[in-house]
Enzyme design. Structure first.
Site, PDB file in Angstrom:
ATOM      1  N   TYR A  85       0.835  -1.211   0.000  1.00 39.23           N
ATOM      2  CA  TYR A  85       0.000   0.000   0.000  1.00 39.23           C
ATOM      3  C   TYR A  85       0.871   1.263   0.000  1.00 39.23           C
ATOM      4  O   TYR A  85       0.606   2.215  -0.739  1.00 39.23           O
ATOM      5  CB  TYR A  85      -0.896  -0.052   1.241  1.00 39.23           C
ATOM      6  CG  TYR A  85      -1.865   1.095   1.410  1.00 39.23           C
ATOM      7  CD1 TYR A  85      -3.058   1.132   0.693  1.00 39.23           C
ATOM      8  CD2 TYR A  85      -1.608   2.127   2.323  1.00 39.23           C
ATOM      9  CE1 TYR A  85      -3.955   2.175   0.876  1.00 39.23           C
ATOM     10  CE2 TYR A  85      -2.499   3.155   2.505  1.00 39.23           C
ATOM     11  CZ  TYR A  85      -3.680   3.183   1.778  1.00 39.23           C
ATOM     12  OH  TYR A  85      -4.569   4.220   1.964  1.00 39.23           O
ATOM     13  N   LYS A 121       0.863   4.062  -2.886  1.00 39.04           N
ATOM     14  CA  LYS A 121       0.463   5.449  -2.605  1.00 39.04           C
ATOM     15  C   LYS A 121       1.601   6.418  -2.923  1.00 39.04           C
ATOM     16  O   LYS A 121       1.352   7.544  -3.354  1.00 39.04           O
ATOM     17  CB  LYS A 121       0.010   5.582  -1.149  1.00 39.04           C
ATOM     18  CG  LYS A 121      -1.352   4.936  -0.870  1.00 39.04           C
ATOM     19  CD  LYS A 121      -2.428   5.439  -1.796  1.00 39.04           C
ATOM     20  CE  LYS A 121      -3.842   5.233  -1.268  1.00 39.04           C
ATOM     21  NZ  LYS A 121      -4.872   5.595  -2.272  1.00 39.04           N
TER      22      LYS A 121
HETATM   23  N1  LIG Z   1      -9.588   6.389   5.482  1.00 36.88           N
HETATM   24  C1  LIG Z   1      -8.357   6.868   5.627  1.00 36.88           C
HETATM   25  O1  LIG Z   1      -7.948   7.288   6.728  1.00 36.88           O
HETATM   26  C2  LIG Z   1      -7.438   6.926   4.461  1.00 36.88           C
HETATM   27  C3  LIG Z   1      -6.117   7.347   4.682  1.00 36.88           C
HETATM   28  C4  LIG Z   1      -5.259   7.473   3.606  1.00 36.88           C
HETATM   29  C5  LIG Z   1      -5.715   7.171   2.333  1.00 36.88           C
HETATM   30  N2  LIG Z   1      -6.994   6.722   2.155  1.00 36.88           N
HETATM   31  C6  LIG Z   1      -7.410   6.428   0.790  1.00 36.88           C
HETATM   32  O2  LIG Z   1      -8.668   7.042   0.557  1.00 36.88           O
HETATM   33  C7  LIG Z   1      -9.397   6.280  -0.413  1.00 36.88           C
HETATM   34  C8  LIG Z   1     -10.771   5.953   0.150  1.00 36.88           C
HETATM   35  O3  LIG Z   1     -10.582   5.196   1.335  1.00 36.88           O
HETATM   36  P1  LIG Z   1     -11.745   4.873   2.352  1.00 36.88           P
HETATM   37  O4  LIG Z   1     -11.140   4.977   3.688  1.00 36.88           O
HETATM   38  O5  LIG Z   1     -12.972   5.626   2.038  1.00 36.88           O
HETATM   39  O6  LIG Z   1     -11.945   3.300   2.023  1.00 36.88           O
HETATM   40  P2  LIG Z   1     -13.242   2.359   2.058  1.00 36.88           P
HETATM   41  O7  LIG Z   1     -12.718   0.985   2.156  1.00 36.88           O
HETATM   42  O8  LIG Z   1     -14.199   2.832   3.075  1.00 36.88           O
HETATM   43  O9  LIG Z   1     -13.877   2.592   0.598  1.00 36.88           O
HETATM   44  C9  LIG Z   1     -13.191   2.198  -0.549  1.00 36.88           C
HETATM   45  C10 LIG Z   1     -14.178   1.993  -1.668  1.00 36.88           C
HETATM   46  O10 LIG Z   1     -13.425   1.589  -2.844  1.00 36.88           O
HETATM   47  C11 LIG Z   1     -14.119   0.551  -3.478  1.00 36.88           C
HETATM   48  N3  LIG Z   1     -13.202  -0.259  -4.264  1.00 36.88           N
HETATM   49  C12 LIG Z   1     -12.260  -1.127  -3.814  1.00 36.88           C
HETATM   50  N4  LIG Z   1     -11.640  -1.707  -4.841  1.00 36.88           N
HETATM   51  C13 LIG Z   1     -12.179  -1.191  -5.971  1.00 36.88           C
HETATM   52  C14 LIG Z   1     -11.958  -1.423  -7.349  1.00 36.88           C
HETATM   53  N5  LIG Z   1     -11.041  -2.303  -7.781  1.00 36.88           N
HETATM   54  N6  LIG Z   1     -12.684  -0.714  -8.248  1.00 36.88           N
HETATM   55  C15 LIG Z   1     -13.632   0.168  -7.824  1.00 36.88           C
HETATM   56  N7  LIG Z   1     -13.902   0.392  -6.530  1.00 36.88           N
HETATM   57  C16 LIG Z   1     -13.181  -0.284  -5.612  1.00 36.88           C
HETATM   58  C17 LIG Z   1     -14.761  -0.237  -2.341  1.00 36.88           C
HETATM   59  O11 LIG Z   1     -15.850  -1.053  -2.816  1.00 36.88           O
HETATM   60  C18 LIG Z   1     -15.200   0.879  -1.414  1.00 36.88           C
HETATM   61  O12 LIG Z   1     -16.505   1.331  -1.727  1.00 36.88           O
HETATM   62  C19 LIG Z   1      -8.534   5.054  -0.709  1.00 36.88           C
HETATM   63  O13 LIG Z   1      -7.765   5.283  -1.873  1.00 36.88           O
HETATM   64  C20 LIG Z   1      -7.629   4.964   0.498  1.00 36.88           C
HETATM   65  O14 LIG Z   1      -6.443   4.278   0.214  1.00 36.88           O
HETATM   66  C21 LIG Z   1      -7.853   6.581   3.187  1.00 36.88           C
END
Ligand SMILES: NC(=O)c1ccc[n+]([C@@H]2O[C@H](COP(=O)([O-])OP(=O)(O)OC[C@H]3O[C@@H](n4cnc5c(N)ncnc54)[C@H](O)[C@@H]3O)[C@@H](O)[C@H]2O)c1
Length: 248
Positions: free
Chosen positions: A154, A158
């Site tokens: 990851y 990223k």
């Molecule tokens: N939540 C955090 O604190 C955090 C921190 C850093 C980065 N991020 C990044 O933010 C973004 C959103 O994260 P989140 O926390 O809302 O995650 P989450 O798991 O709540 O939601 C992710 C969504 O992506 C969808 N998804 C997964 N694989 C997929 C694919 N191959 N094609 C289409 N859709 C797909 C899932 O079905 C889900 O609806 C991600 O890129 C994550 O890496 C989140």
């Protein structure tokens, strides 16, 4: 109404940060395509937004699959006429310590984050180049800057998204397209284990100077800013909305 008349694709928007971004975009007047692996949930959110008077569609799409991305972008173009804004938000984690990480854990994570972001970029950019207007917002992470134990796949993906953002910003600036990235931190299903499991909870919370996890709705306005006319002179930037976790 900062996005009135604009149309957007938000990937991974069936839940978490993506869903909050889709809701915020709609509130600002945009039409939104909610593209997610979970088609039923994407369509349910789109229906709820449409019931509130917005224009939204839910599309089942695995961003790692080029054929599915092409079909998803074609559906958004057909419905809205064009795509002004792309948010590359879809994401997964497959945690494992380096010495135990399987090839499939590496492949799955890099396929969704790196190849998925590339696939969506390549599919929407030609239309934006033609119209000489576009906003790309990629989603990176503190993990790409600081590294995270058990998340080598990851963190690498990223960090790669930052490089992709910078290269795309340089290439596309001449077409009036801005490309920026956001490193969020929020209480979503993705972070549930590290927020609630006593083995991780305090360790992760201690890393956040503001001392709490944000709700996804607190992060969404940063996406609205990058998507809006207000950010017309901002490109190639990475903005952390992470409670200060990555401050230097
Ligand atoms: N939540 C955090 O604190 C955090 C921190 C850093 C980065 N991020 C990044 O933010 C973004 C959103 O994260 P989140 O926390 O809302 O995650 P989450 O798991 O709540 O939601 C992710 C969504 O992506 C969808 N998804 C997964 N694989 C997929 C694919 N191959 N094609 C289409 N859709 C797909 C899932 O079905 C889900 O609806 C991600 O890129 C994550 O890496 C989140």
């Amino acid at each position: 109404m900062q996005l009135r008349g604009r149309s957007a694709i938000v990937t991974g928007a069936a839940q978490g940060i993506g869903a909050a971004v889709a809701r915020a975009f709609v509130r600002e007047g945009a039409c939104v395509a909610i593209a997610d692996l979970d088609q039923a949930r994407a369509q349910a959110l789109a229906s709820a937004l449409c019931n509130d008077g917005a224009e939204a569609i839910g599309i089942g799409c695995d961003v790692a699959r080029r054929d599915q991305v092409a079909a998803m972008v074609a559906a958004a173009n057909e419905r809205f006429g064009h795509v002004d804004i792309l948010v590359n938000n879809a994401g997964i984690t497959r945690p494992a310590m380096l010495h135990k990480m399987s090839e499939s854990q590496w492949d799955e994570v890099t396929a969704v984050h790196l190849k998925g972001s590339f696939n969506c970029l390549q599919a929407v950019v030609p239309g934006m180049m033609e119209r000489h207007r576009g906003r790309i917002i990629n989603v990176t992470s503190a993990a790409g800057v600081l590294g995270t134990i058990g998340q080598l796949n990851y963190s690498a993906a990223k960090a790669g998204i930052v490089g992709m953002t910078l290269s795309a910003a340089r290439e596309l600036a001449r077409y009036g397209i801005t490309v920026n990235a956001i490193a969020p931190g929020a209480a979503t299903p993705m972070t549930e284990t590290i927020r609630t499991d006593p083995r991780f909870r305090d360790r992760y919370l201690d890393r956040i100077p503001l001392g709490r996890w944000a709700e996804p709705e607190e992060i969404a306005p940063v996406f609205v800013f990058f998507a809006s006319d207000a950010a017309g002179y901002v490109t190639g930037q990475v903005l952390a909305a992470d409670g200060g976790m990555t401050m230097r």
